[in-house]
Scaffold this active site. Structure first.
Site, short mmCIF file in Angstrom:
data_model
loop_
_atom_site.label_atom_id
_atom_site.label_comp_id
_atom_site.label_asym_id
_atom_site.label_seq_id
_atom_site.Cartn_x
_atom_site.Cartn_y
_atom_site.Cartn_z
N TRP B 117 18.39 -6.70 -35.58
CA TRP B 117 18.73 -7.62 -34.38
C TRP B 117 18.73 -7.30 -32.49
O TRP B 117 18.48 -6.10 -32.42
CB TRP B 117 20.20 -7.29 -34.62
N MET B 118 18.55 -8.30 -31.92
CA MET B 118 18.76 -8.23 -30.87
C MET B 118 19.68 -8.82 -29.57
O MET B 118 19.74 -9.90 -30.28
CB MET B 118 16.97 -8.51 -30.09
N ASN B 119 20.24 -8.96 -28.98
CA ASN B 119 20.84 -9.13 -27.74
C ASN B 119 20.95 -9.53 -25.83
O ASN B 119 19.44 -9.51 -26.02
CB ASN B 119 22.50 -9.67 -28.34
N ASP B 120 21.14 -9.03 -25.78
CA ASP B 120 21.40 -9.54 -24.13
C ASP B 120 20.33 -8.90 -23.21
O ASP B 120 19.40 -7.54 -24.32
CB ASP B 120 22.39 -8.04 -22.75
N THR B 180 25.20 -4.07 -21.99
CA THR B 180 24.39 -4.31 -20.79
C THR B 180 24.64 -3.26 -19.60
O THR B 180 25.45 -3.24 -18.87
CB THR B 180 24.72 -5.77 -20.75
N ARG B 243 33.28 -5.15 -18.74
CA ARG B 243 31.52 -4.73 -18.40
C ARG B 243 30.24 -5.56 -17.46
O ARG B 243 30.63 -6.19 -16.96
CB ARG B 243 31.64 -5.06 -20.22
N GLU B 298 30.83 -12.98 -18.71
CA GLU B 298 30.23 -11.98 -19.00
C GLU B 298 28.78 -11.51 -18.10
O GLU B 298 28.38 -12.89 -18.05
CB GLU B 298 29.63 -11.68 -20.94
N ASP B 331 32.53 -15.84 -22.19
CA ASP B 331 32.82 -15.99 -23.82
C ASP B 331 33.40 -16.30 -24.74
O ASP B 331 33.24 -17.04 -26.25
CB ASP B 331 34.12 -14.13 -23.66
#
Lengths: 162, 648
Positions: B117-120, B180, B243, B298, B331
């Site tokens: 998995w990858m996100n930001d 992040t 964040r 975010e 969000d």
């Protein structure tokens, strides 16, 4: 005097549920009575905050997934002609247990509820996909329907955290 | 009696109620039997208790939002409403995914890790000849969790080399996640990285890190500041609502300034901090900006754009020729919104040019009208560009992600500039370097009448770069566009008008990508032109994934938006096709749409490309080029890649 004691017992039981946010929270979900009965059945429910309620329901999802997997395993012998659909369901429900639930628990505990929403929605999707594999004659209908309903309710509560 | 004492606190709460009643009742009931007396008394006590409970419940509603908000509207794609399944009765059939079909989905030239998995996107930067890219990564599974900073480098933003993980949760202040963050270049050219850590008690804090060895162009190792965290949630801000710190910019007084998104109740906000050393900070009492009813902000991004030039600007640039962009990831809705406005450095505030499309307003501007989130820009000092990264998640089931072993890709990096013709929106375009992947090409000139679908013979059709321009004619009269607004003057939208199959006088027309021979699976990317007020033409640009696959256990939305088409402009479109991702750009990047699609038949050699015109009245003339795109061969770094002699 006996009447008094009974009354006091009732009063004390009602005091315990004072401060609980279960009812107002459940009012904002698609299935109030299911929501209330699930949350009240857990001793942590009455003192939990919204995150806590979400985590309780994810626990219910976990329990239901485990129960459904056991049912699936039992069906292989009883209904061998359904093997293919059962294989698919097994895969889908294992995803709920091994991917969706841990993801949702971690996300909600850590305050990034959107990933929790993903996991919870997916639990409902996986149950629907499993159900869809039987072409109308599913031995798992009531279990998959429960998962869809719990997923919808849980998702509504998780969205309150966003 | 002890039990009476236990009762006392309860009865005292309802004194006004029970006293008056209990005073009255005994008088009127003196002549009644004792049993009835007790029964009535206990019944009334219970009623009083119930009333008390209701009263106290209302007070404890604090956690539950009482304001209306877009709970189900515009919600995340994997929504139970209308996109997946909207009722418990509907069944979704499993598609018998197998490894052949699933492995085709992996992209050839978009960044994605080898697995999981990858996100930001995190801390993108250019340093000593290399573009660096960091990313939220789960080393253990194909779903979000256990997050670390992945790392990769490239000379050209296209050919990436995987490097070892840059940062892991090894301190109390990031034990629950290295989340992040953004990079800032100091005046002496050194790098500081600010990132969010989820502490061992689940509090979101900001931490400082920097390269262990600045002479290492690969920036392999990172050191965390011993005094971390440098910022903790301030009073009034939730411990889990703090964040994604931005790149810092210099103020006119010479201090560094950053902004961090958050929320207060349902108002999305951006907090402002000043610092000289990135270790201690002064928080401003005022906010950079806030917008009610937008929820948590975010991945806030804040940067200048030139009003006159089409190059990027360093984050610290300010002046009369500059506008400032605030962008935030919502969000609530999983949409990245931005707005253009004016920054006042002296009081650290920003005001939008058009408050009706302020940051986060649902009808406001987006970088991308499809699947695109947590985006982040950086200033590329190498080529004087501002470059945008965006996280593109999956639209399939998590079971499929687990089976195929990975989830998410990044969009192709895009340059971002102000649209110097409209001045009201940004323009994005895939970085020039992507052209290095272009192999053979074919050029076409076609005129297609109403209601036609034409196969476009290009050979393989899974990795393509298409550039096209269109003109439309009705009754032999060429239609001219002349938009001067950024908003449509009618309510037409791609989604509510039946997608690509709905036929109007002047549209839809465009390409069907990732189609099979019989068009049983296809992904149309198209324009739809309608007549607005005063016969003015309105154009929408859409991608319709509703028929992209026969499988039903994936999300298949119809995406799109209005796109301004100015006087003298032709309709132009660019499409990047790369297996399970399609990126569409209209009018040179005025409107962009990224989609994820999972065909089951239109894969490998069976994938085809079509051109179509579903309009009723219009004939469409188009001139377009289709390039075959090479694989970017993204792979782990080795000494061969670095030009370093392998003996050392």
């Amino acid at each position: 005097m006996k009447m008094m004691k009974v009354m006091m017992l009732i009063v004390m039981m009602m005091m315990v549920s004072e401060g609980s946010i279960i009812e107002p929270t459940c009012k904002e979900t698609p299935d109030f009575s299911l929501c209330v009965s699930l949350l009240n059945s857990d001793p942590r429910g009455s003192s939990a905050d919204t995150s806590g309620l979400a985590l309780i329901l994810i626990d219910k999802i976990k329990g239901l997934a485990t129960k459904t997997l056991n049912e699936i395993n039992g069906l292989y012998k009883k209904r061998p002609e359904l093997k293919r659909a059962l294989d698919e369901c097994s895969r889908r429900y294992k995803t709920i247990l091994n991917a969706d639930v841990p993801e949702a628990i971690e996300a909600i505990s850590k305050g990034v509820p959107k990933f929790g929403e993903d996991g919870v929605i997916d639990a409902g999707v996986e149950a629907s996909v499993c159900q869809g594999g039987f072409n109308g004659r599913s031995p798992l209908t009531s279990l998959t329907k429960s998962m869809q309903k719990i997923s919808n309710v849980t998702r509504a509560i998780v969205r309150m955290l966003l | 009696m002890a039990s009476t004492e236990a009762l006392l606190p309860v009865t005292s709460l309802q004194d006004p109620l029970s006293e008056s009643r209990s005073d009255q009742i005994p008088e009127t009931r003196r002549r009644r039997p004792i049993k009835v007396h007790l029964a009535v008394y206990s019944g009334l006590l219970l009623i009083a208790l119930y009333v008390t409970l209701i009263v106290t419940h209302d007070g404890s509603k604090a956690e539950i939002a009482t304001e209306s908000r877009p709970r189900m509207a515009g919600v995340s794609e994997k929504s139970n409403d209308g996109v997946w399944i909207s009722s418990d009765d509907r069944k979704v059939e499993a598609f018998p995914w197998n490894n052949t079909i699933l492995s085709w989905q992996r992209t050839a030239f978009h960044f994605q890790p080898e697995k999981n998995w990858m996100n930001d996107p995190n801390g993108p930067l250019f340093y000593k000849g290399w573009y660096h890219f960091f990313y939220q990564y789960n080393p253990n599974a194909a779903v979000w969790g256990d997050i670390v900073w992945g790392h990769a480098v490239s000379k050209d933003l296209i050919h990436w080399l995987y490097l070892p993980i840059a940062m892991v949760p090894d301190q109390w202040y990031d034990a629950n996640g290295v989340w992040t963050g953004s990079a800032t270049f100091l005046d002496d050219g050194s790098i500081v990285m600010l990132y969010t850590g989820s502490t061992d008690e689940f509090v979101q804090v900001q931490n400082l890190a920097y390269p262990e060895d600045p002479s290492d162009p690969l920036l392999l190792k990172w050191v965390k500041f011993s005094g971390n965290p440098v910022l903790v949630p301030p009073p009034g801000i939730g411990a889990k609502d703090f964040r994604d710190p931005t790149t810092a910019w210099k103020t006119s007084s010479g201090k560094w300034r950053i902004t961090i998104g958050s929320k207060i109740n349902r108002t999305g906000i951006s907090l402002i901090y000043d610092t000289t050393d990135f270790k201690t900070y002064e928080k401003h009492d005022t906010l950079l900006h806030q917008v009610p009813n937008t929820g948590m902000w975010e991945c806030v991004d804040f940067y200048p754009v030139s009003k006159t030039q089409v190059n990027g600007l360093d984050t610290s640039v300010n002046g009369p020729d500059v506008k400032h962009v605030i962008k935030a990831s919502m969000d609530d809705t999983r949409i990245d919104h931005y707005a253009i406005g004016t920054y006042d450095d002296s009081n650290a505030t920003w005001v939008p040019d058009n408050p009706s499309i302020d940051v986060g307003i649902s009808t406001g501007l987006r970088y991308d009208y499809g699947k695109y989130y947590a985006s982040k820009t950086f200033y590329d000092q190498n080529k004087g560009r501002r470059i945008l990264w965006g996280w593109i998640g999956e639209s399939d089931s998590e079971a499929a992600d687990v089976q195929k072993g990975w989830s998410s890709v990044q969009g192709i990096p895009r340059t971002v500039v102000l649209d110097t013709r409209t001045h009201k929106n940004l323009v994005q375009w895939p970085v020039e370097e992507i052209k290095s992947l272009r192999l053979s090409s074919k050029k076409f000139d076609m005129t297609i009448g109403p209601g036609t679908v034409v196969p476009v013979d290009v050979g393989s059709a899974t990795q393509l770069d298409i550039e096209a321009e269109f003109e439309i004619k009705t009754d032999d009269l060429k239609l001219f566009f002349d938009d001067d607004s950024v908003e449509a003057d009618n309510k037409f939208s791609c989604e509510t008008n039946g997608g690509s199959t709905a036929r109007g006088a002047l549209g839809p027309f465009g390409f069907s990508v990732l189609a099979d021979e019989n068009l049983s699976e296809q992904t149309p990317v198209y324009f739809y032109v309608t007549k607005g007020k005063h016969s003015k033409l309105n154009t929408v640009f859409c991608t319709d994934t509703s028929r992209s696959t026969l499988a039903n256990d994936v999300v298949k939305p119809i995406y799109g938006s209005f796109v301004p088409v100015l006087k003298g402009e032709k309709l132009t479109m660019r499409i990047l096709v790369d297996h399970s991702i399609v990126e569409g750009f209209a009018q040179g990047g005025r409107s962009c749409i990224t989609s994820r699609v999972y065909p089951t038949k239109a894969i490998y050699g069976a994938t085809k490309l079509f051109l179509f015109n579903n309009a009723i009245d219009a004939t469409v003339t188009t001139s377009f080029t289709v390039w075959q795109m090479n694989n970017a061969f993204i792979h782990p770094y080795s000494s061969d890649d670095l030009g370093v002699p392998s003996s050392t």
